[in-house]
Design a protein around this motif. Structure first.
Motif, PDB file in Angstrom:
ATOM      1  N   GLN A 166       0.819  -1.207   0.000  1.00 11.22           N
ATOM      2  CA  GLN A 166       0.000   0.000   0.000  1.00 11.22           C
ATOM      3  C   GLN A 166       0.860   1.266   0.000  1.00 11.22           C
ATOM      4  O   GLN A 166       0.530   2.254  -0.662  1.00 11.22           O
ATOM      5  CB  GLN A 166      -0.941  -0.019   1.211  1.00 11.22           C
ATOM      6  CG  GLN A 166      -2.024  -1.089   1.121  1.00 11.22           C
ATOM      7  CD  GLN A 166      -2.984  -1.048   2.302  1.00 11.22           C
ATOM      8  OE1 GLN A 166      -3.141  -0.026   2.942  1.00 11.22           O
ATOM      9  NE2 GLN A 166      -3.612  -2.182   2.582  1.00 11.22           N
ATOM     10  N   ASN A 167       1.947   1.232   0.739  1.00 11.30           N
ATOM     11  CA  ASN A 167       2.847   2.399   0.756  1.00 11.30           C
ATOM     12  C   ASN A 167       3.485   2.625  -0.610  1.00 11.30           C
ATOM     13  O   ASN A 167       3.654   3.771  -1.056  1.00 11.30           O
ATOM     14  CB  ASN A 167       3.938   2.207   1.818  1.00 11.30           C
ATOM     15  CG  ASN A 167       3.391   2.315   3.225  1.00 11.30           C
ATOM     16  OD1 ASN A 167       2.377   2.975   3.457  1.00 11.30           O
ATOM     17  ND2 ASN A 167       4.051   1.668   4.175  1.00 11.30           N
ATOM     18  N   LEU A 200       2.187   1.695  -3.543  1.00 12.44           N
ATOM     19  CA  LEU A 200       1.154   2.112  -4.486  1.00 12.44           C
ATOM     20  C   LEU A 200       0.840   3.597  -4.373  1.00 12.44           C
ATOM     21  O   LEU A 200       0.411   4.231  -5.347  1.00 12.44           O
ATOM     22  CB  LEU A 200      -0.129   1.289  -4.275  1.00 12.44           C
ATOM     23  CG  LEU A 200      -0.022  -0.204  -4.621  1.00 12.44           C
ATOM     24  CD1 LEU A 200      -1.329  -0.923  -4.302  1.00 12.44           C
ATOM     25  CD2 LEU A 200       0.341  -0.401  -6.091  1.00 12.44           C
ATOM     26  N   LYS A 201       1.061   4.172  -3.202  1.00 12.38           N
ATOM     27  CA  LYS A 201       0.830   5.607  -3.025  1.00 12.38           C
ATOM     28  C   LYS A 201       1.818   6.437  -3.842  1.00 12.38           C
ATOM     29  O   LYS A 201       1.576   7.613  -4.123  1.00 12.38           O
ATOM     30  CB  LYS A 201       0.960   5.980  -1.549  1.00 12.38           C
ATOM     31  CG  LYS A 201      -0.156   5.428  -0.675  1.00 12.38           C
ATOM     32  CD  LYS A 201       0.095   5.748   0.797  1.00 12.38           C
ATOM     33  CE  LYS A 201      -0.966   5.106   1.693  1.00 12.38           C
ATOM     34  NZ  LYS A 201      -0.685   5.348   3.128  1.00 12.38           N
ATOM     35  N   LYS A 202       2.931   5.812  -4.228  1.00 18.30           N
ATOM     36  CA  LYS A 202       3.963   6.526  -4.971  1.00 18.30           C
ATOM     37  C   LYS A 202       3.776   6.425  -6.488  1.00 18.30           C
ATOM     38  O   LYS A 202       4.609   6.934  -7.252  1.00 18.30           O
ATOM     39  CB  LYS A 202       5.341   5.974  -4.602  1.00 18.30           C
ATOM     40  CG  LYS A 202       5.674   6.119  -3.108  1.00 18.30           C
ATOM     41  CD  LYS A 202       7.017   5.478  -2.775  1.00 18.30           C
ATOM     42  CE  LYS A 202       7.324   5.582  -1.281  1.00 18.30           C
ATOM     43  NZ  LYS A 202       8.613   4.932  -0.930  1.00 18.30           N
ATOM     44  N   ASN A 208      -0.673  -3.899  -7.284  1.00 25.90           N
ATOM     45  CA  ASN A 208      -2.059  -3.468  -7.125  1.00 25.90           C
ATOM     46  C   ASN A 208      -3.010  -4.659  -7.285  1.00 25.90           C
ATOM     47  O   ASN A 208      -3.994  -4.787  -6.545  1.00 25.90           O
ATOM     48  CB  ASN A 208      -2.395  -2.395  -8.161  1.00 25.90           C
ATOM     49  CG  ASN A 208      -3.795  -1.846  -7.985  1.00 25.90           C
ATOM     50  OD1 ASN A 208      -4.179  -1.423  -6.903  1.00 25.90           O
ATOM     51  ND2 ASN A 208      -4.578  -1.870  -9.057  1.00 25.90           N
TER      52      ASN A 208
END
Length: 687
Positions: free
Chosen positions: A585-586, A588-590, A670
């Motif tokens: 998740q961290n 994917l935020k990028k 993802n």
């Protein structure tokens, strides 16, 4: 050191019955706590609380006559700052002067951080009499009294006038002054059965003397147990059960000092009135204990608790029967009067019953409830016409004589009157049950029509009151919106309805512009927060957070999801997968671009190819399990990809220099995240 029992009694006028037990327990606990802090008890505090209509008392064992001597250490300035050029600084001199000591009398101790100067001395223990007055006064001040009063010319305040004070240590009076009264060893017993003033000879004799000489059972717990036993014995003799809750038993216990349970009766013709009416008037107005037969039907016999013991109690029984007869006659009259008009004919009167001045009358509410209930009934596959009819009649009993006298019977009387009007049983039951659940643990409505009306009622209250700005804050919730929300949630956990859609439907039933536009989203968030509170009663916080992170809109499968996540958490792979999910998740935020499909041709390393293959294999299995509602199977399948996930993060640089490769790896992660979080956000487990 010799110890003895300490007795303290405040003799008062009749104390408020609903608060008596609480007052007695608080007083006793506060006195015991004060004695412990003053180091006047040998060992742990062992005390007995006493509370009767005219007294609060406490008996504490092993109380010392004098405190033990105490070693006192007063700490002063740090050694490093206390001397300058071999001479004491002003700080050190001031400390010594304040401690009443000379510089040479000071010692050096370590305070856990540094060495400091200190003055050590032995403080001689004080006698009980010097400390007890303040302890009792502090206990009196701490009592949970909502309203206090003054009496006579006194400036002292208490919940009721206080007329006597006993403070005995063993057989000796301890001289103290409390609420303007000087301590002694005399008290009063029962107003009518006692022979006069009672001199308590020893603190240990208190309960015995009060019972034998004063005809007072001083212990609240003992009186309550005696009443309960006598009630059960009398009911058993009649092959009946007692219709009473704990609150009534507590209140009656607080009204008597020497309880005697008596049997009485009333005329059978009153049984034609709905038994809920008769039970309520007996319990609420007269503090009697109704009796139910083996079929749960009210009998024309009842039990009462008298405060007088006589050889011939017939005059007491007859007096109570006469008073009850008048009460039941009123109920019978109201019931007969109400039958002269149908519920339907009463509806116009609801236009004069204001619900809230910003929202309108109960008549306007009824219009909204009808449309909302019909909509919900259709969604439940129930009879929409029946739900609409029940909603139309749901509030009509508010303008009946019986509900005007006994507001607690709203809904109940509506059911009876609906039956008399020829409505179907389904509609009559829905009229009564639309208030359910009334409180935590209350029964849910029985059947889909009743559920539809109950949901409509609570949703209309929640959305309407919230929409005009009356939002719960702190402990203030005058319209019980928290309770309404929990009731809605409990019902929706049984039925697969979309909570957000229901909120929006309810919002749309109000005139346009009447409510704040943010009401649907705000009430949905409020419901989500209340749902977390509700679920955390049965599941750990992290499991609840993981499931609710998906913001489920249909709640009927919540329990299955929670149980599945709880089982998954026990797997050996769970912690690693949760950590990996958080890392995913961290990352994917990028992502710089929108996430899409994985391009298999851009997969370069064996580890990412293996993870892609595992995800491909996993996807249909998880999808099928979720579709079937087999959430535990869906989560357990995740354990199979742990080796590929570990290998991927050990050997693959996700944020590669080649933008296409980087984007493809993010797309892969993802896809993995979608599968890992199909049931719950497992990254939250363990937090």
């Amino acid at each position: 050191m010799t110890t003895q029992t300490l007795l303290i009694e405040l003799l008062t006028e009749e104390l408020p019955p609903k608060a008596l037990n609480n007052l007695g327990n608080h007083f006793a606990a506060s006195v015991a706590e004060g004695l412990e802090k003053a180091q006047l008890i040998d060992g742990e505090a062992e005390y007995t609380a006493y509370a009767s209509p005219r007294r609060l008392a406490v008996q504490i064992k092993n109380v010392k006559a004098v405190q033990a001597d105490q070693k006192i250490v007063k700490k002063g300035p740090a050694v490093a700052n206390a001397m300058k050029d071999g001479a004491p600084t002003k700080a050190l001199e001031g400390f010594a002067r304040g401690a009443g000591a000379k510089i040479e009398d000071l010692t050096i101790v370590h305070d856990g951080k540094q060495d400091v100067y200190a003055y050590e001395y032995v403080q001689t223990g004080k006698p009980l009499g010097e400390l007890l007055e303040d302890i009792i006064n502090q206990a009196v001040k701490k009592l949970p009294i909502p309203k206090v009063m003054r009496w006579g010319s006194s400036t002292f305040t208490f919940v009721r006038p206080v007329h006597g004070l006993i403070v005995l240590h063993g057989g000796d009076i301890v001289n103290v002054s409390v609420l303007g009264l000087q301590s002694g060893n005399q008290t009063l017993g029962h107003r009518f059965l006692s022979s006069g003033e009672i001199t308590i000879e020893n603190a240990d004799n208190y309960a015995t003397q009060m019972r034998e000489q004063g005809k007072v059972v001083a212990s609240f717990a003992e009186r309550k147990a005696a009443i309960q036993t006598a009630l059960n014995e009398q009911a058993g003799r009649l092959k009946a059960t007692v219709a009473a809750d704990e609150a009534l038993l507590d209140e009656v216990t607080a009204l008597v000092e020497y309880p005697v349970v008596l049997e009485a009766g009333f005329e059978e013709h009153f049984l034609a009135v709905p038994q809920e009416c008769l039970i309520l008037t007996m319990q609420q107005n007269q503090k009697y204990f109704p009796l139910l037969d083996q079929n749960g039907k009210l009998m024309n016999r009842f039990l009462l608790v008298s405060n007088l013991k006589t050889e011939d109690p017939s005059h007491i029984i007859q007096g109570n029967e006469r008073v009850l007869r008048a009460r039941l006659s009123d109920a019978e009259f109201f019931y007969k009067q109400d039958q002269k008009a149908t519920l339907e004919s009463r509806l116009p009167k609801l236009a004069n019953v204001v619900y809230h001045n910003k929202i309108g009358s109960q008549a306007e509410r009824i219009e909204r409830l009808q449309s909302i209930a019909a909509h919900i009934a259709k969604a439940l596959g129930a009879d929409a016409a029946a739900a609409e009819r029940a909603a139309r009649l749901a509030k009509a009993d508010l303008v009946t004589e019986m509900v005007g006298e006994f507001p607690e019977l709203q809904g109940t009387m509506g059911k009876y009157y609906a039956r008399l009007d020829g409505e179907t049983e389904e509609i009559a039951e829905a009229v009564e049950q639309h208030y359910q659940p009334r409180f935590a643990g209350d029964n849910l409505p029985n059947g889909k029509v009743a559920t539809a009306v109950a949901l409509a009622d609570k949703l209309e209250t929640l959305v309407g009151i919230w929409g005009i700005g009356l939002i719960p804050t702190g402990d203030k919730d005058p319209y019980a919106l928290r309770r309404a929300a929990l009731g809605i949630l409990r019902m929706l956990m049984q039925y697969g309805l979309d909570v957000n859609e229901l909120i929006q439907t309810t919002f749309d039933s109000f005139p346009k512009g009447l409510l704040n536009e943010k009401t649907p989203s705000e009430t949905a968030d409020f419901m989500q927060a209340r749902l977390a509170v509700l679920l955390q009663n049965d599941y750990p916080q992290d499991i609840v957070a993981a499931v609710l992170a998906k913001q489920p809109r249909r709640l009927n499968d919540l329990t299955a999801k929670l149980q599945a996540v709880a089982a998954f958490k026990q797997l050996p792979e769970a912690a690693t997968l949760a950590a990996a999910n958080k890392r995913v998740q961290n990352l994917l935020k990028k992502a710089d671009a929108a996430l899409g499909e994985v391009d298999e041709s851009l997969l370069q390393q064996d580890e990412e190819k293996a993870l892609y293959a595992a995800a491909q294999d996993l996807q249909p299995k998880i999808a099928a399990a979720v579709t079937e509602g087999n959430f535990q199977t869906a989560l357990s399948e995740l354990a199979s990809v742990k080796p590929q996930v570990d290998a991927f993060f050990d050997g693959v640089m996700v944020m590669a220099e080649d933008p296409a490769v980087k984007q493809n790896r993010l797309n892969l992660l993802n896809r993995l995240a979608e599968q890992m979080n199909a049931v719950a956000d497992i990254a939250l487990l363990g937090e």
